[in-house]
Design an enzyme around this catalytic site. Sequence first.
Site, PDB file in Angstrom:
ATOM      1  N   TYR A 130       0.837  -1.196   0.000  1.00  0.00           N
ATOM      2  CA  TYR A 130       0.000   0.000   0.000  1.00  0.00           C
ATOM      3  C   TYR A 130       0.873   1.246   0.000  1.00  0.00           C
ATOM      4  O   TYR A 130       1.342   1.716   1.035  1.00  0.00           O
ATOM      5  CB  TYR A 130      -1.002  -0.061   1.170  1.00  0.00           C
ATOM      6  CG  TYR A 130      -2.110  -0.999   0.808  1.00  0.00           C
ATOM      7  CD1 TYR A 130      -1.853  -2.364   0.696  1.00  0.00           C
ATOM      8  CD2 TYR A 130      -3.364  -0.541   0.463  1.00  0.00           C
ATOM      9  CE1 TYR A 130      -2.840  -3.245   0.280  1.00  0.00           C
ATOM     10  CE2 TYR A 130      -4.358  -1.406   0.056  1.00  0.00           C
ATOM     11  CZ  TYR A 130      -4.085  -2.762  -0.041  1.00  0.00           C
ATOM     12  OH  TYR A 130      -5.069  -3.620  -0.464  1.00  0.00           O
ATOM     13  N   LYS A 183       3.648 -15.251  -0.392  1.00  0.00           N
ATOM     14  CA  LYS A 183       4.153 -15.514  -1.745  1.00  0.00           C
ATOM     15  C   LYS A 183       5.677 -15.659  -1.642  1.00  0.00           C
ATOM     16  O   LYS A 183       6.448 -15.010  -2.366  1.00  0.00           O
ATOM     17  CB  LYS A 183       3.744 -14.347  -2.667  1.00  0.00           C
ATOM     18  CG  LYS A 183       4.049 -14.540  -4.143  1.00  0.00           C
ATOM     19  CD  LYS A 183       3.145 -15.542  -4.821  1.00  0.00           C
ATOM     20  CE  LYS A 183       3.570 -15.763  -6.265  1.00  0.00           C
ATOM     21  NZ  LYS A 183       2.873 -16.890  -6.902  1.00  0.00           N
ATOM     22  N   ASP A 216      -1.588 -17.731  -4.293  1.00  0.00           N
ATOM     23  CA  ASP A 216      -2.365 -18.103  -5.487  1.00  0.00           C
ATOM     24  C   ASP A 216      -3.061 -19.451  -5.281  1.00  0.00           C
ATOM     25  O   ASP A 216      -4.251 -19.602  -5.557  1.00  0.00           O
ATOM     26  CB  ASP A 216      -1.507 -18.085  -6.765  1.00  0.00           C
ATOM     27  CG  ASP A 216      -0.081 -18.554  -6.551  1.00  0.00           C
ATOM     28  OD1 ASP A 216       0.331 -18.697  -5.389  1.00  0.00           O
ATOM     29  OD2 ASP A 216       0.628 -18.789  -7.546  1.00  0.00           O
ATOM     30  N   ASP A 240      -6.547  -8.167   1.741  1.00  0.00           N
ATOM     31  CA  ASP A 240      -7.637  -7.366   1.182  1.00  0.00           C
ATOM     32  C   ASP A 240      -8.383  -8.185   0.130  1.00  0.00           C
ATOM     33  O   ASP A 240      -9.619  -8.256   0.118  1.00  0.00           O
ATOM     34  CB  ASP A 240      -7.031  -6.103   0.547  1.00  0.00           C
ATOM     35  CG  ASP A 240      -8.075  -5.031   0.290  1.00  0.00           C
ATOM     36  OD1 ASP A 240      -9.217  -5.178   0.762  1.00  0.00           O
ATOM     37  OD2 ASP A 240      -7.745  -4.044  -0.390  1.00  0.00           O
ATOM     38  N   ASP A 244     -12.317 -10.330   0.532  1.00  0.00           N
ATOM     39  CA  ASP A 244     -13.494 -10.109  -0.322  1.00  0.00           C
ATOM     40  C   ASP A 244     -13.996 -11.453  -0.841  1.00  0.00           C
ATOM     41  O   ASP A 244     -15.201 -11.698  -0.924  1.00  0.00           O
ATOM     42  CB  ASP A 244     -13.155  -9.197  -1.516  1.00  0.00           C
ATOM     43  CG  ASP A 244     -13.487  -7.721  -1.235  1.00  0.00           C
ATOM     44  OD1 ASP A 244     -13.364  -7.318  -0.061  1.00  0.00           O
ATOM     45  OD2 ASP A 244     -13.863  -6.996  -2.171  1.00  0.00           O
TER      46      ASP A 244
HETATM   47  P1  NAD Z   1     -17.456  -2.509  -3.962  1.00  0.00           P
HETATM   48  O1  NAD Z   1     -16.938  -3.323  -2.844  1.00  0.00           O
HETATM   49  O2  NAD Z   1     -18.018  -1.182  -3.636  1.00  0.00           O
HETATM   50  O3  NAD Z   1     -18.592  -3.362  -4.748  1.00  0.00           O
HETATM   51  C1  NAD Z   1     -18.314  -4.620  -5.345  1.00  0.00           C
HETATM   52  C2  NAD Z   1     -19.625  -5.358  -5.654  1.00  0.00           C
HETATM   53  O4  NAD Z   1     -20.232  -5.776  -4.424  1.00  0.00           O
HETATM   54  C3  NAD Z   1     -20.651  -4.464  -6.345  1.00  0.00           C
HETATM   55  O5  NAD Z   1     -21.386  -5.247  -7.273  1.00  0.00           O
HETATM   56  C4  NAD Z   1     -21.552  -4.007  -5.226  1.00  0.00           C
HETATM   57  O6  NAD Z   1     -22.863  -3.682  -5.635  1.00  0.00           O
HETATM   58  C5  NAD Z   1     -21.524  -5.204  -4.288  1.00  0.00           C
HETATM   59  N1  NAD Z   1     -21.713  -4.795  -2.908  1.00  0.00           N
HETATM   60  C6  NAD Z   1     -20.809  -4.132  -2.130  1.00  0.00           C
HETATM   61  N2  NAD Z   1     -21.319  -3.887  -0.935  1.00  0.00           N
HETATM   62  C7  NAD Z   1     -22.571  -4.389  -0.925  1.00  0.00           C
HETATM   63  C8  NAD Z   1     -23.624  -4.424   0.039  1.00  0.00           C
HETATM   64  N3  NAD Z   1     -23.474  -3.902   1.259  1.00  0.00           N
HETATM   65  N4  NAD Z   1     -24.775  -5.008  -0.298  1.00  0.00           N
HETATM   66  C9  NAD Z   1     -24.952  -5.565  -1.503  1.00  0.00           C
HETATM   67  N5  NAD Z   1     -23.989  -5.567  -2.469  1.00  0.00           N
HETATM   68  C10 NAD Z   1     -22.823  -4.978  -2.174  1.00  0.00           C
HETATM   69  O7  NAD Z   1     -16.281  -2.379  -5.006  1.00  0.00           O
HETATM   70  P2  NAD Z   1     -16.112  -1.347  -6.236  1.00  0.00           P
HETATM   71  O8  NAD Z   1     -17.431  -1.117  -6.924  1.00  0.00           O
HETATM   72  O9  NAD Z   1     -14.984  -1.870  -7.022  1.00  0.00           O
HETATM   73  O10 NAD Z   1     -15.596  -0.020  -5.544  1.00  0.00           O
HETATM   74  C11 NAD Z   1     -16.409   1.153  -5.387  1.00  0.00           C
HETATM   75  C12 NAD Z   1     -15.606   2.212  -4.665  1.00  0.00           C
HETATM   76  O11 NAD Z   1     -15.334   1.777  -3.328  1.00  0.00           O
HETATM   77  C13 NAD Z   1     -14.234   2.523  -5.295  1.00  0.00           C
HETATM   78  O12 NAD Z   1     -14.027   3.932  -5.239  1.00  0.00           O
HETATM   79  C14 NAD Z   1     -13.242   1.804  -4.382  1.00  0.00           C
HETATM   80  O13 NAD Z   1     -11.976   2.403  -4.379  1.00  0.00           O
HETATM   81  C15 NAD Z   1     -13.945   1.953  -3.038  1.00  0.00           C
HETATM   82  N6  NAD Z   1     -13.565   0.969  -1.995  1.00  0.00           N
HETATM   83  C16 NAD Z   1     -13.565   1.455  -0.732  1.00  0.00           C
HETATM   84  C17 NAD Z   1     -13.325   0.591   0.320  1.00  0.00           C
HETATM   85  C18 NAD Z   1     -13.395   1.149   1.715  1.00  0.00           C
HETATM   86  O14 NAD Z   1     -13.836   2.273   1.916  1.00  0.00           O
HETATM   87  N7  NAD Z   1     -12.980   0.384   2.711  1.00  0.00           N
HETATM   88  C19 NAD Z   1     -13.078  -0.763   0.083  1.00  0.00           C
HETATM   89  C20 NAD Z   1     -13.123  -1.238  -1.232  1.00  0.00           C
HETATM   90  C21 NAD Z   1     -13.377  -0.358  -2.272  1.00  0.00           C
END
Ligand code: NAD
Length: 353
Positions: A130, A183, A216, A240, A244
């Site tokens: 990071y 890794k 991996d 991270d 997910d």
């Molecule tokens: P995301 O994690 O926001 O979403 C990924 C997928 O999961 C999407 O289809 C979304 O609809 C679904 N999803 C996420 N949370 C959900 C919930 N509570 N209920 C139902 N469905 C859910 O990832 P992204 O779209 O790639 O990123 C969006 C923004 O969020 C980007 O700006 C990214 O940098 C940021 N981000 C922030 C954090 C954080 O604040 N900790 C973490 C990851 C990504």
Amino acid sequence: MKIIIIPGDGIGPETMAVTSQVLESVSNKLNLGIELEQETAGHISLQKYGSTVTPTLLEKVKAANGLMLGPMSTYDFKDESKGEINPSKFFRKELDLFANIRPARTYPKVPTCVKPFDLAVVRENTEGFYADRNVESGNSEMLITQDVVISLRRITRQCCERIAKAAFDLAMTRKKHVTIVHKANVLKIGDGMFIDICKQVGEHYPEVQIDDFIVDAMMAHVVRAPERFDTIVTTNMFGDILSDLTAELSGSLGLGGSLNAGEQYAMGQAAHGSAPDIAGKDIANPFSLILSAAMLLNWHGQKTRQPQFIKAAQAIDRCVDQLIDLGEVTRDIGGNLGTKAVGDSFVKHFAKY
Ligand code: NAD
């Protein structure tokens, strides 16, 4: 207990409104005296104060007993010199929240493609790949020429030791099994040190079984048989990504609760991002943030030796289980309730506890 509430971007305001409602009802019902103070960060703060986060906000968080940070649109924040600071990084670094604990488990009524499992990813949070947090000043990603970029990864003995200790301590409260994910076949020195230190720390926990997997291959193992894992310790970026995956394997990213914890401070924060694709539609699953809030209460109870907060955290988990059993959930996990209706349902059921 005073908790600073920062709703965040995208689905943040909707899911945090429900989480605040849950915290208020739990506090009232169990007489916990929780005080919620709402603050801003991210896009709203950028418009208002010219920066996504401010020193004043940091001082307020330090003076409180915990922080609930909503998901942030971090991808939008590109230039720190324009106030576009990643709030998540800001708090993790400034509060030294080195351990990101991300539990994931299946629920009988949530459809999944795997056998039942219950695991926790323990992710190092303050260094690794990071670039925005692993150097004292500036950023460790460099544009060498228009066509060449170097991104540096930092691994230190101190951070490996403390994350390993956090993982083994957690494993002692679970099934006493730690899996080290790395890794080291390619990052021989950095991840070699990470494995060695994890194993050294493990020597102080003779009851805990230890194994390790290359990251991996781990992706295949965790998809094939997540039930064989208990506590997984890994470096920042691997954790991270892996967490997910484990949240989604449990049924939805919307079930991914998480706690960022250090020696002094802690921050509850959903594992997912701001989900702009579903923002404002009242369909986001609030359980990730609600479960994160429960983890924050548990942390506070352990730290201050106040068992009523630990019991409250357990009661929140049970109520989430109950709503899932009843199907009173959002559509990502098979229900047909909106975000807000899930909050109302939680309050209704919690009143019977
Ligand atoms: P995301 O994690 O926001 O979403 C990924 C997928 O999961 C999407 O289809 C979304 O609809 C679904 N999803 C996420 N949370 C959900 C919930 N509570 N209920 C139902 N469905 C859910 O990832 P992204 O779209 O790639 O990123 C969006 C923004 O969020 C980007 O700006 C990214 O940098 C940021 N981000 C922030 C954090 C954080 O604040 N900790 C973490 C990851 C990504």
